[in-house]
Design an enzyme around this catalytic site. Structure first.
Site, PDB file in Angstrom:
ATOM      1  N   SER A 253      60.130  93.494 -81.464  1.00  0.00           N
ATOM      2  CA  SER A 253      59.273  92.493 -82.075  1.00  0.00           C
ATOM      3  C   SER A 253      60.111  91.407 -82.743  1.00  0.00           C
ATOM      4  CB  SER A 253      58.314  93.165 -83.050  1.00  0.00           C
ATOM      5  OG  SER A 253      57.258  92.301 -83.377  1.00  0.00           O
ATOM      6  N   ASP A 485      50.275  93.326 -74.868  1.00  0.00           N
ATOM      7  CA  ASP A 485      50.826  93.441 -76.217  1.00  0.00           C
ATOM      8  C   ASP A 485      50.029  92.538 -77.163  1.00  0.00           C
ATOM      9  OD1 ASP A 485      52.467  93.078 -78.575  1.00  0.00           O
ATOM     10  OD2 ASP A 485      54.186  93.765 -77.422  1.00  0.00           O
ATOM     11  N   HIS A 513      52.162  97.571 -78.479  1.00  0.00           N
ATOM     12  CA  HIS A 513      53.225  96.673 -78.913  1.00  0.00           C
ATOM     13  C   HIS A 513      54.575  97.312 -78.643  1.00  0.00           C
ATOM     14  CE1 HIS A 513      55.275  93.577 -80.993  1.00  0.00           C
ATOM     15  NE2 HIS A 513      55.551  94.269 -82.071  1.00  0.00           N
TER      16      HIS A 513
END
Length: 544
Positions: A253, A485, A513
């Site tokens: 991320s 996602d 995710h």
């Protein structure tokens, strides 16, 4: 719901992970981990002193590599020796590393950064260090290492790498940014994030202002020096101190932005980099938030389709469309806005619209949390019991049973608001943008649009701008994107892989995710092969 982080891996959400017990530890950490990851006001991009802007506009700005030679003023930092000590967690050691608070003035003072490691445990040729970062910004890399990566990464990877983590500046154990008290955070997280009139708008703006002013009052020394570029430069000092000629790294991320920034600054020092759940540094804050809003809608539709196929779905039965499921959820949120329900909380918090919305969004990060979300919604909607949704919300905000919050949200805002100019500068701009955000997500659009306002009142001016990262000359970099996602939409991974001169896109066709360790043998095998042998996946490889 207010500020949202880019990936969370700390306060653990208890989830049922299904029959694959092999990934139970991973899945639990990933819901958190996934929680560490992204949401409304979330993502950041670049920082001062790191980009050159062309006359074509900010989207053509490119991150410039730093000189290969280490400046003399930084030589003492690169030559320092770490003193390792027991962490209190079995098998892990901890140390403290120094870095300049201000890289433009190395002699003006230091910042102390917490580092942890777990030494390689198996046979085979040692591969040096593998640095990990779970995202945020604001997620504790050390907690992620001790609770997941250091025990849950594949055995072969842990056998040949020293697993290493450093909490970035301003985060957790590395001189954390401090803002609101626990009680103040309770008030902040419960403020109506979809104001219906001017009074409610003023209340929300007042909370954003108080948050910003409190950060300025308690962390004035840090706020100008928590940028992503500075954190990437800290990573290069750590690489040198560990004795590694190249940086090997897995970032998730926001951690992908941190890793890509490192590659842009130090392309010749890139080893094996995995950027999982990638962010796009070329987008401005408004575009990032709008595209992420659409990402959450995509994830919610996948949840909705799954929910109505199961007995007892509280949002609709078989045949109900995702739009109808969304309408039922919005109606429930409206009821909570008017009449919050009990949640069995010892601090007497009730479940209102803001906390409930946060709880639902928290579960969008990992399909392993969908069953927990269905149960929580059923308890709230059918039995007037908000405890389940409150627990999901608390896991997102990293609030413990004693009412204490980690500094995740505070560091998240500090980094984001420094890295990019705000998405909106006032409530009038948000109101004009509401139709576009609600089109992107009828369920979450309004709340995410208002949540994007918090940087408008930040006490420190943003130093960064949108930019592209090429990292020309770097070794192959693996960029991983998941097609559904919610927090880092798949087009971001495609964009980052295209920007990087040596980027290799690896696609996971699925939900949730990030992808590594999620249960796809195809994804895990491709990444493990790259980490262990240096062979990146073939261009355009897709897995499910």
């Amino acid at each position: 719901m207010h500020t949202w982080s880019s990936l969370r891996r700390n306060r653990r959400t208890r989830t049922r992970t299904g029959p694959r017990t092999r990934n139970r530890t991973r899945a639990t950490a990933r819901v958190t981990g996934a929680l560490l990851a992204a949401a409304a006001m979330l993502v950041s991009a670049c920082s001062s002193g790191s980009s050159t802007t062309s006359s074509d506009g900010p989207h053509e700005a490119a991150l410039a590599a730093l000189p290969r030679a280490t400046p003399a003023a930084l030589s003492s930092y690169y030559a320092q020796h770490l003193t390792w000590r027991d962490c209190g967690a079995s098998g892990f050691q901890c140390a403290t590393m120094k870095a300049p608070l201000d890289y433009s003035k190395p002699g003006a003072g230091d910042i102390r950064l917490a580092v942890a490691r777990k030494k390689a445990t198996g046979k085979g040729e040692p591969l040096g260090s593998l640095l990990v970062n779970p995202g945020g910004p604001g997620g504790s890399a050390i907690a992620y290492l001790q609770q997941y990566a250091g025990i849950g990464y594949p055995t072969d990877v842990r056998a040949r790498y020293n697993m290493v983590a450093m909490d970035p500046r301003g985060v957790a154990r590395s001189e954390p940014v401090e803002c609101l008290s626990g009680r103040q955070m309770d008030a902040y997280t419960q403020t109506d994030n979809t104001p219906d009139d001017q009074k409610e708008t003023n209340a929300l703006v007042g909370e954003f202002k108080q948050f910003a002013e409190s950060c300025g009052a308690h962390s004035a020394r840090l706020l100008r020096h928590v940028s992503t570029v500075e954190a990437a430069r800290d990573m290069d000092i750590l690489r040198a101190v560990l004795g590694d000629p190249k940086l090997n790294y897995v970032g998730a991320s926001y951690g992908t932005f941190l890793g890509a920034t490192y590659a842009g600054l130090f392309p010749d020092r890139v080893g094996r980099l995995v950027l999982d759940g990638a962010m796009d540094p070329s987008l401005d804050s408004r575009k990032l938030n709008l595209e992420q809003t659409a990402g959450f809608e995509t994830a919610f539709q996948a949840f909705a389709k799954d929910c109505v196929r199961r007995a007892g779905c509280p949002l609709g039965g078989k045949g109900a469309t995702p739009a109808q499921v969304g309408d039922h959820l919005k109606a429930f949120f409206r009821e909570l806005d008017a009449h919050p329900i009990p949640a069995g909380d010892p601090d007497h918090r009730k479940l209102g619209e803001s906390l409930a919305t946060t709880g639902v969004i928290a579960a969008m990060y990992d399909q392993a949390a969908w069953e927990q979300l269905r149960d929580a919604l059923a308890s709230a909607m059918k039995h007037n019991d908000g405890a389940g949704l409150l627990a999901l919300s608390d896991s997102y905000y990293e609030r413990d049973a004693n009412g204490h919050y980690s500094n995740l949200m505070m560091a998240n805002a500090a980094v984001n608001c420094l890295d990019l100019p705000p998405a909106f500068t006032g409530s009038e701009q948000v109101e004009k943008a509401l139709p576009e955000f609600e089109k992107a997500s009828p369920v979450f659009g309004a709340g995410l649009a208002w949540a994007s306002l918090n940087c408008a009142y930040w006490p420190v001016k943003a130093l960064g701008e949108p930019h592209r990262i090429k990292a020309k000359g770097a070794a192959p970099i693996v960029v991983v994107g998941t097609t559904r996602d919610p927090a880092t939409p798949y087009p971001w991974a495609k964009s980052l892989a295209g920007q990087l001169a040596s980027g290799r896109l690896l696609t996971y066709v699925g939900d949730g995710h990030t992808a590594y360790g999620r249960g796809s043998t195809c994804i895990d095998s491709a990444i493990d092969t790259y980490l262990l042998h240096g062979t990146p996946p073939t261009a355009g490889k897709r897995c499910s």
